[in-house]
Design an enzyme around this catalytic site. Structure first.
Site, PDB file in Angstrom:
ATOM      1  N   ASP A  92       0.871  -1.180   0.000  1.00 38.58           N
ATOM      2  CA  ASP A  92       0.000   0.000   0.000  1.00 38.58           C
ATOM      3  C   ASP A  92       0.909   1.231   0.000  1.00 38.58           C
ATOM      4  O   ASP A  92       2.128   1.119   0.170  1.00 38.58           O
ATOM      5  CB  ASP A  92      -0.917   0.012   1.241  1.00 38.58           C
ATOM      6  CG  ASP A  92      -1.842   1.224   1.262  1.00 38.58           C
ATOM      7  OD1 ASP A  92      -2.379   1.579   0.197  1.00 38.58           O
ATOM      8  OD2 ASP A  92      -2.017   1.848   2.328  1.00 38.58           O
ATOM      9  N   SER A  93       0.293   2.397  -0.151  1.00 36.50           N
ATOM     10  CA  SER A  93       1.085   3.621  -0.085  1.00 36.50           C
ATOM     11  C   SER A  93       1.498   3.934   1.359  1.00 36.50           C
ATOM     12  O   SER A  93       2.387   4.734   1.589  1.00 36.50           O
ATOM     13  CB  SER A  93       0.263   4.796  -0.626  1.00 36.50           C
ATOM     14  OG  SER A  93      -0.853   5.003   0.215  1.00 36.50           O
ATOM     15  N   GLU A 144      -2.979   9.097   8.046  1.00 32.62           N
ATOM     16  CA  GLU A 144      -1.517   8.951   8.144  1.00 32.62           C
ATOM     17  C   GLU A 144      -0.935   9.862   9.229  1.00 32.62           C
ATOM     18  O   GLU A 144       0.086   9.559   9.824  1.00 32.62           O
ATOM     19  CB  GLU A 144      -0.840   9.261   6.799  1.00 32.62           C
ATOM     20  CG  GLU A 144      -1.045   8.189   5.733  1.00 32.62           C
ATOM     21  CD  GLU A 144      -0.164   6.943   5.903  1.00 32.62           C
ATOM     22  OE1 GLU A 144       0.838   6.987   6.645  1.00 32.62           O
ATOM     23  OE2 GLU A 144      -0.501   5.911   5.289  1.00 32.62           O
ATOM     24  N   CYS A 197     -10.986   2.899  -0.223  1.00 35.42           N
ATOM     25  CA  CYS A 197      -9.587   3.215   0.046  1.00 35.42           C
ATOM     26  C   CYS A 197      -9.259   2.453   1.325  1.00 35.42           C
ATOM     27  O   CYS A 197     -10.020   2.523   2.294  1.00 35.42           O
ATOM     28  CB  CYS A 197      -9.402   4.717   0.246  1.00 35.42           C
ATOM     29  SG  CYS A 197      -7.757   5.158   0.858  1.00 35.42           S
ATOM     30  N   CYS A 227      -4.318  -1.643  -1.947  1.00 39.21           N
ATOM     31  CA  CYS A 227      -4.424  -0.214  -2.227  1.00 39.21           C
ATOM     32  C   CYS A 227      -5.353  -0.073  -3.423  1.00 39.21           C
ATOM     33  O   CYS A 227      -5.071  -0.612  -4.501  1.00 39.21           O
ATOM     34  CB  CYS A 227      -3.035   0.334  -2.555  1.00 39.21           C
ATOM     35  SG  CYS A 227      -3.040   2.034  -3.118  1.00 39.21           S
ATOM     36  N   ASN A 228      -6.462   0.622  -3.207  1.00 40.30           N
ATOM     37  CA  ASN A 228      -7.419   0.797  -4.302  1.00 40.30           C
ATOM     38  C   ASN A 228      -6.821   1.617  -5.438  1.00 40.30           C
ATOM     39  O   ASN A 228      -7.062   1.341  -6.606  1.00 40.30           O
ATOM     40  CB  ASN A 228      -8.673   1.501  -3.786  1.00 40.30           C
ATOM     41  CG  ASN A 228      -9.488   0.622  -2.861  1.00 40.30           C
ATOM     42  OD1 ASN A 228     -10.421  -0.031  -3.285  1.00 40.30           O
ATOM     43  ND2 ASN A 228      -9.127   0.594  -1.594  1.00 40.30           N
ATOM     44  N   HIS A 287      -7.282   2.984   3.569  1.00 44.41           N
ATOM     45  CA  HIS A 287      -7.062   3.816   4.757  1.00 44.41           C
ATOM     46  C   HIS A 287      -8.372   4.088   5.512  1.00 44.41           C
ATOM     47  O   HIS A 287      -8.352   4.367   6.706  1.00 44.41           O
ATOM     48  CB  HIS A 287      -6.464   5.174   4.366  1.00 44.41           C
ATOM     49  CG  HIS A 287      -4.990   5.160   4.102  1.00 44.41           C
ATOM     50  ND1 HIS A 287      -4.447   4.607   2.969  1.00 44.41           N
ATOM     51  CD2 HIS A 287      -3.948   5.642   4.825  1.00 44.41           C
ATOM     52  CE1 HIS A 287      -3.121   4.758   3.007  1.00 44.41           C
ATOM     53  NE2 HIS A 287      -2.801   5.387   4.122  1.00 44.41           N
TER      54      HIS A 287
HETATM   55  N1  DGL Z   1      -4.754   3.223   0.709  1.00 43.75           N
HETATM   56  C1  DGL Z   1      -4.714   3.560  -0.650  1.00 43.75           C
HETATM   57  C2  DGL Z   1      -5.980   3.268  -1.379  1.00 43.75           C
HETATM   58  O1  DGL Z   1      -6.631   2.296  -1.021  1.00 43.75           O
HETATM   59  C3  DGL Z   1      -3.915   4.748  -1.079  1.00 43.75           C
HETATM   60  C4  DGL Z   1      -4.275   6.077  -0.580  1.00 43.75           C
HETATM   61  C5  DGL Z   1      -3.318   7.133  -1.094  1.00 43.75           C
HETATM   62  O2  DGL Z   1      -2.106   6.950  -0.955  1.00 43.75           O
HETATM   63  O3  DGL Z   1      -3.788   8.133  -1.636  1.00 43.75           O
HETATM   64  O4  DGL Z   1      -6.349   3.916  -2.309  1.00 43.75           O
END
Ligand code: DGL
Length: 268
Positions: free
Chosen positions: A13-14, A155, A187, A76-77, A189
């Site tokens: 993931d990011s 974050e 997402c 990560c979406n 997150h």
């Molecule tokens: N958690 C990620 C997602 O599911 C990335 C969010 C991001 O870095 O913008 O999209």
């Protein structure tokens, strides 16, 4: 290590978002080892171009493949939307994304056919959820909204602040007005701020995260491929890597996974 089944599941993931998927994988598959990469130095992915995100994700997958893994979960979406087939074509092990599992979960919950989707700018801009939902059921009424600040609130551990509530109220207003009964947290997150999202969306709205459904699919892939770890004793090894400073990742990870998370910084 020679036995493929004893290798780890690679997850990326990011940042900390993919840990919500790790949490579900660990509950369902307690004997599996995990190697996780959070690209914290380059997050958020949401505002970046698809080509750039694809490049980052592939770079991480290559790193994970050097860590003895048997499959990859793109938790990560934004990275899934940017190019799941692109990663699959370039890997000789299974690569799973999080969008299809999230769509399946939402379809099983909605009663009134009015489904909301929230995600990053990249995910919502790709229409990946919209297309997948419409393909499954063309009669659905879908309202999608990008919520770019949510990732930064998570974050930076700012979820329980008045500012976060203000941002959530503004983002979710059109969804409240649309009388949805199901809201896809598009997402990884967002489950980390599910309390606030639920409060603002209203108690009648079912929040759907792809984490549980993704974990179920991981289990299916490993089972059908004869890849479940045959070792049934002892704690599995979990390793965490980040591209930025580890401290904030470790703090959020330790809270979420209910055990000490130690992360190592790797410069890709
Ligand atoms: N958690 C990620 C997602 O599911 C990335 C969010 C991001 O870095 O913008 O999209």
């Amino acid at each position: 290590m020679s036995n493929q089944a004893q290798k780890a599941i690679g997850v990326l993931d990011s940042g900390v978002g993919g840990l919500t998927v790790v949490h579900e994988i660990c509950s369902l598959l307690p004997f599996e080892s995990i190697v996780y990469f959070g690209d914290t130095a380059r997050m958020p992915y949401g505002p970046r171009s698809y080509a750039e995100v694809r490049g980052f994700a592939l770079e991480i997958i290559e790193f994970l493949q050097h860590q003895e893994i048997k499959m990859v979960v793109v938790a990560c979406n934004s990275a899934t939307a940017a190019g799941l087939p692109y990663y699959q074509e370039r890997c000789d092990i299974p690569v799973l994304g999080v969008i299809e599992p999230g769509v399946r979960a939402a379809l099983s919950y909605t009663r009134n056919g009015r489904v909301g989707v929230i995600g990053t700018t990249g995910t919502i801009g790709s229409s990946a959820y919209l297309k997948a939902l419409q393909k499954a059921n063309p009669a659905l009424h879908i309202i999608a909204r990008a919520c770019p600040l949510f990732v930064l609130l998570v974050e930076n551990d700012l979820v329980n602040t008045p500012e976060a509530e203000k941002v959530a109220r503004e983002y979710l207003l059109p969804l409240r007005e649309a009388a949805i009964d199901t809201l896809i947290l598009g997402c990884t997150h967002y489950p980390l701020m599910a309390g606030l999202i639920q409060q603002v969306a209203g108690p009648e709205v079912k929040l759907v995260s792809s984490a549980e459904e993704t974990a179920r699919e991981v289990k299916e892939i490993l089972t059908s491929g004869g890849l479940l770890n045959p070792l049934r004793s002892g704690a599995p090894g979990h390793r965490f890597f980040v591209s930025g400073k580890p401290s904030s990742f470790e703090g959020i990870g330790t809270k979420l996974l209910h055990r000490p998370v130690k992360a190592y910084q790797v410069l890709l």
